[in-house]
Design an enzyme around this catalytic site. Structure first.
Site, mmCIF file in Angstrom:
data_model
loop_
_atom_site.group_PDB
_atom_site.id
_atom_site.type_symbol
_atom_site.label_atom_id
_atom_site.label_comp_id
_atom_site.label_asym_id
_atom_site.label_seq_id
_atom_site.Cartn_x
_atom_site.Cartn_y
_atom_site.Cartn_z
ATOM 1 N N LYS A 80 1.331 24.108 14.043
ATOM 2 C CA LYS A 80 2.592 23.988 13.305
ATOM 3 C C LYS A 80 3.483 25.160 13.703
ATOM 4 C CE LYS A 80 4.096 23.588 8.414
ATOM 5 N NZ LYS A 80 3.601 23.557 7.013
ATOM 6 N N SER A 155 5.071 19.478 4.521
ATOM 7 C CA SER A 155 5.912 19.967 5.591
ATOM 8 C C SER A 155 5.256 19.957 6.959
ATOM 9 C CB SER A 155 6.373 21.391 5.265
ATOM 10 O OG SER A 155 5.272 22.267 5.202
ATOM 11 N N SER A 179 1.229 20.647 1.736
ATOM 12 C CA SER A 179 1.824 20.375 3.050
ATOM 13 C C SER A 179 0.864 19.993 4.158
ATOM 14 C CB SER A 179 2.644 21.576 3.518
ATOM 15 O OG SER A 179 3.922 21.515 2.941
#
Ligand code: GLN
Length: 527
Positions: A80, A155, A179
């Site tokens: 990420k 996210s 997330s």
């Protein structure tokens, strides 16, 4: 042999160690898939072929030198874009950091390299981790691999989508309020948020420090267990790091759930009962129960609620049956205070974010937008560098900590958090694992919640309780709804008991099957 992307991560590592194929072959195969498929998915925000191949070559080189390779030998792992990897952009999905390159490696990057994995590009995310759909990325949204008109969740949506589509075997995410688990559920893969402190946060850009956890994604439970073991362990440079030696969870995946006591969360307990449309509700309790086939869940922080969809409730019932069949003891469970978790989470997370994001002033960090003096420069930088959701959180967090409001807002939220911790502790005297859906609904359509923040927040109603208590929690794929969208089931255990989560994950993987790669991403034969 199956194509490389159909093999699991552990199988790839075995093949690399046995010289069946090289780390370079593996990396080339996955790079080709990204080039072929990421145009629609847009899971990656940065992927440099040369650099990635160089990392693979180093693994092959170590093997050629006769060295014993690690557990993730030659396995590509996507990061990420809030993890620092030296020399690479780390944007956190924000214009603020669009030009920033990390000066050092995150602890988890060091551990991946030490395990002979290949760091494989950076994935898209909601700005600074604030969001549930990846639509708050400054670089445009990622799409859901099962339906390109839907969100992948967030996210960590880029990481979840990339693993689901078989563009990479494994990926890292971060989980502050859900997330990792929520996008894992929306994309149909396994996603775990380990116990708070289990994995070092050094080199993970901070959102809300008392809640932030490094998490991970895989398409198979045993691959996830192998990855988490590599990531775990004490780090003297993260003060919240826990220094217990991590167990080898790979043995837990096949171990079964005989005699494991599992409580199934009473969904209505998460909040007052809402309407079955999920659009909004006044909280009447007259529709309580599931006689309509719809079990409502609500977030008292909002009048905007998601009801648990019928297909999701059915998947929970099917999971319950499968675990009973496998020898576990199932019962209903309640979690007092769960209904307040979402509100408490948003106050605490926003307060910590307001503090953590103060450093982006164009001087210490951030792409500077000039002004006539330091104050206007900082104001311009923050006004242009941060997107709308981040600005909203900073305002909320600043208000929650302001003189005169602090006790009523932040103080109350912390008290709620404490009560929830106690409720979990009491619950875990009687059960080993708490089971619930990961999310009330399957993936929603792109563009349907960005103008309605409270609706966006409602996606996290079932993931935030474990976040506030720092408990390990996993999302497990449990089939699809009629539209073909994946459903995730969440298991939560006491601190340090990831072993129980992997046992449940293994049992449900045997019941529901290992998730398939969605049709558009299955390679044409004989390419
Ligand atoms: N969706 C939640 C939020 O918007 C959780 C985000 C996260 O875990 N990083 O805050």
């Amino acid at each position: 042999m199956k194509p490389l992307h159909q093999l699991g991560a552990r199988r790839i590592a075995v093949g690399v160690r046995a010289r069946e194929f090289s780390a370079r072959d593996v990396t080339l195969a996955f790079l080709a898939r990204v080039r072929q498929f990421d145009g629609t998915l847009r899971a990656f925000v940065d992927l440099d072929d040369e650099r990635t191949l160089a990392a693979a070559d180093q693994v092959d080189q170590r093997l050629a030198e006769g060295r014993q390779l690690g557990p993730l030998a030659g396995v590509p792992v996507a990061l990420k874009d809030n993890f620092c990897q030296r020399g690479l952009p780390t944007t956190c999905g924000s214009r603020m950091l669009a030009a920033w390159h990390a000066p050092y490696d995150a602890d988890v990057v060091e551990r991946l390299v030490a395990a002979d994995a290949v760091p494989f590009g950076k994935t898209n995310m909601d700005e600074f981790g604030m969001g549930s759909s990846t639509e708050w990325s400054a670089f445009g949204p990622t799409t859901n691999p099962w339906d390109a008109t839907r969100v992948p969740g967030g996210s960590s949506g880029g990481s979840a989508a990339a693993v689901a589509a078989g563009l990479v075997p494994l990926a890292l995410g971060s989980d502050t309020g859900g997330s990792v688990r929520q996008p894992a559920a929306f994309c149909g893969v396994f996603g775990i948020a380990p116990s708070y402190g289990r994995v070092s946060r050094r080199g993970l850009v901070a959102f809300a420090s008392s809640l932030d956890r490094v998490g991970a994604f895989a398409r198979q439970a045993d691959d996830l267990a192998a990855l988490l073991r590599v990531l775990s362990g004490g780090d003297a440079r993260d003060a919240t790091s826990v220094h217990d030696a991590p167990p080898d969870w790979r043995d837990d995946v096949p171990a079964g759930v005989r005699e494991v006591r599992i409580g199934v969360l009473s969904i209505a307990d998460v909040g007052t009962v809402g309407s079955s449309t999920g659009s909004s509700s006044t909280g009447s309790s007259s529709t309580s129960g599931s006689s309509t086939g719809v079990v409502p869940a609500a977030a008292t922080v909002t009048e905007k609620r998601d009801c648990v969809e019928t297909a999701v409730a059915d998947a929970l019932a099917a999971s319950r049956a499968a675990l009973t069949q496998a020898g576990a003891t199932l019962r209903d469970a309640v979690l007092p205070g769960a209904a307040d978790a979402l509100a408490a989470y948003h106050l605490i997370a926003a307060a910590e974010a307001a503090s953590n994001l103060a450093r982006y002033d164009g001087v210490r960090y951030g792409t500077r937008v000039a002004g006539v003096n330091a104050e206007t420069s900082a104001r311009n930088t923050r006004g242009e560098g941060f997107g709308p959701e981040v600005q909203r959180r900073i305002v909320l967090g600043t208000m929650a900590l302001s003189a005169g409001r602090r006790d009523a807002l932040h103080g109350r939220a912390e008290a709620t958090r404490q009560r929830l911790r106690t409720a979990f502790a009491e619950l875990f005297e009687n059960v080993d694992v708490l089971l619930s859906p990961t999310t009330p609904t399957t993936a929603f359509a792109l563009g349907t919640r960005t103008s309605d923040p409270l609706r966006m927040y409602a996606a996290d109603v079932l993931t935030t309780p474990a976040s506030l208590a720092g408990l390990p929690a996993i999302s497990i794929p449990a089939g699809h709804d009629e539209a073909g969208l994946p459903i995730g089931i969440q298991a939560v255990a006491a601190v340090g008991r990831e072993d129980l989560l992997f046992r449940v994950a293994g049992a449900l993987e045997r019941a529901f099957g290992t998730p398939a790669i969605p049709t558009p991403f299955i390679e044409a034969v004989a390419s």
